[in-house]
Write a protein that holds these residues in place. Sequence first.
Motif, PDB file in Angstrom:
ATOM      1  N   ALA A  63      49.888 -31.371  13.022  1.00  0.00           N
ATOM      2  CA  ALA A  63      49.296 -31.164  14.345  1.00  0.00           C
ATOM      3  C   ALA A  63      47.790 -30.931  14.234  1.00  0.00           C
ATOM      4  CB  ALA A  63      49.967 -29.982  15.053  1.00  0.00           C
ATOM      5  N   TYR A  64      47.375 -30.202  13.216  1.00  0.00           N
ATOM      6  CA  TYR A  64      45.948 -29.978  12.988  1.00  0.00           C
ATOM      7  C   TYR A  64      45.236 -31.303  12.711  1.00  0.00           C
ATOM      8  CZ  TYR A  64      41.657 -28.694  10.566  1.00  0.00           C
ATOM      9  OH  TYR A  64      40.355 -28.612  10.175  1.00  0.00           O
ATOM     10  N   SER A  65      45.807 -32.118  11.835  1.00  0.00           N
ATOM     11  CA  SER A  65      45.214 -33.417  11.509  1.00  0.00           C
ATOM     12  C   SER A  65      45.135 -34.304  12.750  1.00  0.00           C
ATOM     13  CB  SER A  65      46.030 -34.126  10.421  1.00  0.00           C
ATOM     14  OG  SER A  65      45.999 -33.385   9.225  1.00  0.00           O
ATOM     15  N   ALA A  66      46.202 -34.309  13.541  1.00  0.00           N
ATOM     16  CA  ALA A  66      46.219 -35.121  14.761  1.00  0.00           C
ATOM     17  C   ALA A  66      45.129 -34.665  15.728  1.00  0.00           C
ATOM     18  CB  ALA A  66      47.588 -35.043  15.428  1.00  0.00           C
ATOM     19  N   ALA A  67      44.948 -33.360  15.859  1.00  0.00           N
ATOM     20  CA  ALA A  67      43.913 -32.850  16.760  1.00  0.00           C
ATOM     21  C   ALA A  67      42.520 -33.243  16.269  1.00  0.00           C
ATOM     22  CB  ALA A  67      44.031 -31.328  16.885  1.00  0.00           C
ATOM     23  N   LEU A  68      42.303 -33.207  14.956  1.00  0.00           N
ATOM     24  CA  LEU A  68      41.006 -33.634  14.409  1.00  0.00           C
ATOM     25  C   LEU A  68      40.750 -35.108  14.697  1.00  0.00           C
ATOM     26  CD1 LEU A  68      40.768 -31.954  10.876  1.00  0.00           C
ATOM     27  CD2 LEU A  68      39.449 -31.412  12.933  1.00  0.00           C
ATOM     28  N   MET A  69      41.783 -35.946  14.488  1.00  0.00           N
ATOM     29  CA  MET A  69      41.626 -37.372  14.749  1.00  0.00           C
ATOM     30  C   MET A  69      41.348 -37.619  16.229  1.00  0.00           C
ATOM     31  SD  MET A  69      44.335 -39.259  12.197  1.00  0.00           S
ATOM     32  CE  MET A  69      45.766 -38.286  12.614  1.00  0.00           C
ATOM     33  N   ASN A  70      42.068 -36.922  17.091  1.00  0.00           N
ATOM     34  CA  ASN A  70      41.873 -37.086  18.534  1.00  0.00           C
ATOM     35  C   ASN A  70      40.472 -36.640  18.948  1.00  0.00           C
ATOM     36  OD1 ASN A  70      42.906 -37.747  21.218  1.00  0.00           O
ATOM     37  ND2 ASN A  70      42.720 -35.546  21.583  1.00  0.00           N
ATOM     38  N   GLU A 123      61.609 -38.208  36.004  1.00  0.00           N
ATOM     39  CA  GLU A 123      61.919 -36.785  36.093  1.00  0.00           C
ATOM     40  C   GLU A 123      62.411 -36.259  34.755  1.00  0.00           C
ATOM     41  OE1 GLU A 123      65.266 -34.262  38.396  1.00  0.00           O
ATOM     42  OE2 GLU A 123      64.026 -35.557  39.663  1.00  0.00           O
ATOM     43  N   GLN A 124      63.249 -37.032  34.070  1.00  0.00           N
ATOM     44  CA  GLN A 124      63.758 -36.643  32.759  1.00  0.00           C
ATOM     45  C   GLN A 124      62.605 -36.538  31.748  1.00  0.00           C
ATOM     46  OE1 GLN A 124      66.272 -39.531  30.906  1.00  0.00           O
ATOM     47  NE2 GLN A 124      67.103 -38.082  29.422  1.00  0.00           N
ATOM     48  N   ARG A 125      61.678 -37.493  31.782  1.00  0.00           N
ATOM     49  CA  ARG A 125      60.545 -37.486  30.861  1.00  0.00           C
ATOM     50  C   ARG A 125      59.674 -36.254  31.102  1.00  0.00           C
ATOM     51  NH1 ARG A 125      55.442 -38.356  30.635  1.00  0.00           N
ATOM     52  NH2 ARG A 125      55.201 -39.015  32.773  1.00  0.00           N
ATOM     53  N   GLN A 126      59.431 -35.944  32.374  1.00  0.00           N
ATOM     54  CA  GLN A 126      58.576 -34.807  32.696  1.00  0.00           C
ATOM     55  C   GLN A 126      59.247 -33.481  32.372  1.00  0.00           C
ATOM     56  OE1 GLN A 126      57.316 -35.262  36.740  1.00  0.00           O
ATOM     57  NE2 GLN A 126      55.903 -36.930  36.246  1.00  0.00           N
ATOM     58  N   ALA A 127      60.560 -33.457  32.331  1.00  0.00           N
ATOM     59  CA  ALA A 127      61.286 -32.226  32.038  1.00  0.00           C
ATOM     60  C   ALA A 127      61.265 -31.888  30.559  1.00  0.00           C
ATOM     61  CB  ALA A 127      62.733 -32.344  32.520  1.00  0.00           C
ATOM     62  N   GLN A 128      60.903 -32.854  29.707  1.00  0.00           N
ATOM     63  CA  GLN A 128      60.856 -32.588  28.268  1.00  0.00           C
ATOM     64  C   GLN A 128      59.737 -31.603  27.990  1.00  0.00           C
ATOM     65  OE1 GLN A 128      60.341 -36.427  26.509  1.00  0.00           O
ATOM     66  NE2 GLN A 128      62.514 -36.916  26.603  1.00  0.00           N
ATOM     67  N   PRO A 129      59.985 -30.661  27.043  1.00  0.00           N
ATOM     68  CA  PRO A 129      58.936 -29.682  26.745  1.00  0.00           C
ATOM     69  C   PRO A 129      57.693 -30.356  26.184  1.00  0.00           C
ATOM     70  CG  PRO A 129      60.817 -29.470  25.241  1.00  0.00           C
ATOM     71  CD  PRO A 129      61.165 -30.513  26.243  1.00  0.00           C
ATOM     72  N   GLN A 130      56.542 -29.889  26.621  1.00  0.00           N
ATOM     73  CA  GLN A 130      55.268 -30.418  26.130  1.00  0.00           C
ATOM     74  C   GLN A 130      54.882 -29.643  24.890  1.00  0.00           C
ATOM     75  OE1 GLN A 130      53.695 -33.099  27.600  1.00  0.00           O
ATOM     76  NE2 GLN A 130      55.606 -33.178  28.713  1.00  0.00           N
ATOM     77  N   ALA A 131      54.099 -30.277  24.017  1.00  0.00           N
ATOM     78  CA  ALA A 131      53.620 -29.609  22.813  1.00  0.00           C
ATOM     79  C   ALA A 131      52.709 -28.454  23.207  1.00  0.00           C
ATOM     80  CB  ALA A 131      52.861 -30.598  21.935  1.00  0.00           C
ATOM     81  N   ALA A 132      52.820 -27.371  22.462  1.00  0.00           N
ATOM     82  CA  ALA A 132      51.971 -26.216  22.714  1.00  0.00           C
ATOM     83  C   ALA A 132      50.535 -26.556  22.379  1.00  0.00           C
ATOM     84  CB  ALA A 132      52.444 -25.029  21.864  1.00  0.00           C
ATOM     85  N   ASP A 133      49.620 -25.843  23.021  1.00  0.00           N
ATOM     86  CA  ASP A 133      48.202 -26.072  22.720  1.00  0.00           C
ATOM     87  C   ASP A 133      47.956 -25.829  21.254  1.00  0.00           C
ATOM     88  OD1 ASP A 133      47.590 -26.733  25.287  1.00  0.00           O
ATOM     89  OD2 ASP A 133      46.913 -24.723  25.841  1.00  0.00           O
ATOM     90  N   ASP A 134      47.167 -26.683  20.648  1.00  0.00           N
ATOM     91  CA  ASP A 134      46.850 -26.590  19.228  1.00  0.00           C
ATOM     92  C   ASP A 134      45.496 -25.936  19.070  1.00  0.00           C
ATOM     93  OD1 ASP A 134      45.972 -27.127  16.613  1.00  0.00           O
ATOM     94  OD2 ASP A 134      47.372 -28.808  16.497  1.00  0.00           O
ATOM     95  N   PRO A 135      45.406 -24.887  18.250  1.00  0.00           N
ATOM     96  CA  PRO A 135      44.105 -24.250  18.087  1.00  0.00           C
ATOM     97  C   PRO A 135      43.055 -25.190  17.533  1.00  0.00           C
ATOM     98  CG  PRO A 135      45.659 -23.465  16.431  1.00  0.00           C
ATOM     99  CD  PRO A 135      46.422 -24.316  17.408  1.00  0.00           C
ATOM    100  N   SER A 137      42.150 -27.865  18.716  1.00  0.00           N
ATOM    101  CA  SER A 137      41.389 -28.478  19.794  1.00  0.00           C
ATOM    102  C   SER A 137      40.472 -27.473  20.475  1.00  0.00           C
ATOM    103  CB  SER A 137      42.341 -29.104  20.825  1.00  0.00           C
ATOM    104  OG  SER A 137      43.158 -28.096  21.383  1.00  0.00           O
ATOM    105  N   GLY A 138      40.348 -26.286  19.887  1.00  0.00           N
ATOM    106  CA  GLY A 138      39.557 -25.221  20.488  1.00  0.00           C
ATOM    107  C   GLY A 138      38.072 -25.389  20.288  1.00  0.00           C
ATOM    108  N   ASP A 139      37.431 -24.324  19.715  1.00  0.00           N
ATOM    109  CA  ASP A 139      35.981 -24.302  19.664  1.00  0.00           C
ATOM    110  C   ASP A 139      35.396 -25.017  18.462  1.00  0.00           C
ATOM    111  OD1 ASP A 139      35.700 -20.857  18.449  1.00  0.00           O
ATOM    112  OD2 ASP A 139      36.748 -22.604  17.687  1.00  0.00           O
ATOM    113  N   GLY A 140      36.174 -25.760  17.724  1.00  0.00           N
ATOM    114  CA  GLY A 140      35.638 -26.533  16.622  1.00  0.00           C
ATOM    115  C   GLY A 140      35.681 -25.798  15.298  1.00  0.00           C
TER     116      GLY A 140
END
Length: 152
Positions: A63-70, A123-135, A137-140
């Motif tokens: 998740a950290y690597s993905a956030a850096l790439m994003n 509706e089914q897609r939106q009901a799926q849990p979303q990924a928690a915020d990843d730190p 993506s915060g202040d760098g």
Amino acid sequence: MTRVWEWNRPVTVREVLEDLQKERSIAYTTVMTVLDNLHQKGWVRREAEGRAYRYEAVSTRAAYSAALMNEAWSASDNPAAALVAFFGMMSPEQRHALRDAVRMVQADDPVEAGEEQTPAREEQRQAQPQAADDPASGDGDEPGAGADSKGR
């Protein structure tokens, strides 16, 4: 962070210290300070265990690597060109892993997979849990900032 991720469970300062001392001499207080800094930045959570703490990563390395790439991709003035350049740097194995990842994402997305999008499916897609915020993506701040290049 590398050591916390490698243990893949809550760890004590002493465990990280002993692990690091296999490679180099390092003080207990140095490890304690780095783990405390990571806790203050929100990279690890900690729970008291007797007179010590057990530290656990808040986010996975993936998740950290993905956030850096994003973050890098989003900062580009030409995201499509950035992706083309990035893909051009990939090894054949990495491109194969990318194709597998795209297939997995498409399988999870009915529109990408070619399925008809109905209100019930949406509706089914939106009901799926979303990924928690990843730190990440915060202040760098990066885990282990100020530490050596391996993020310890």
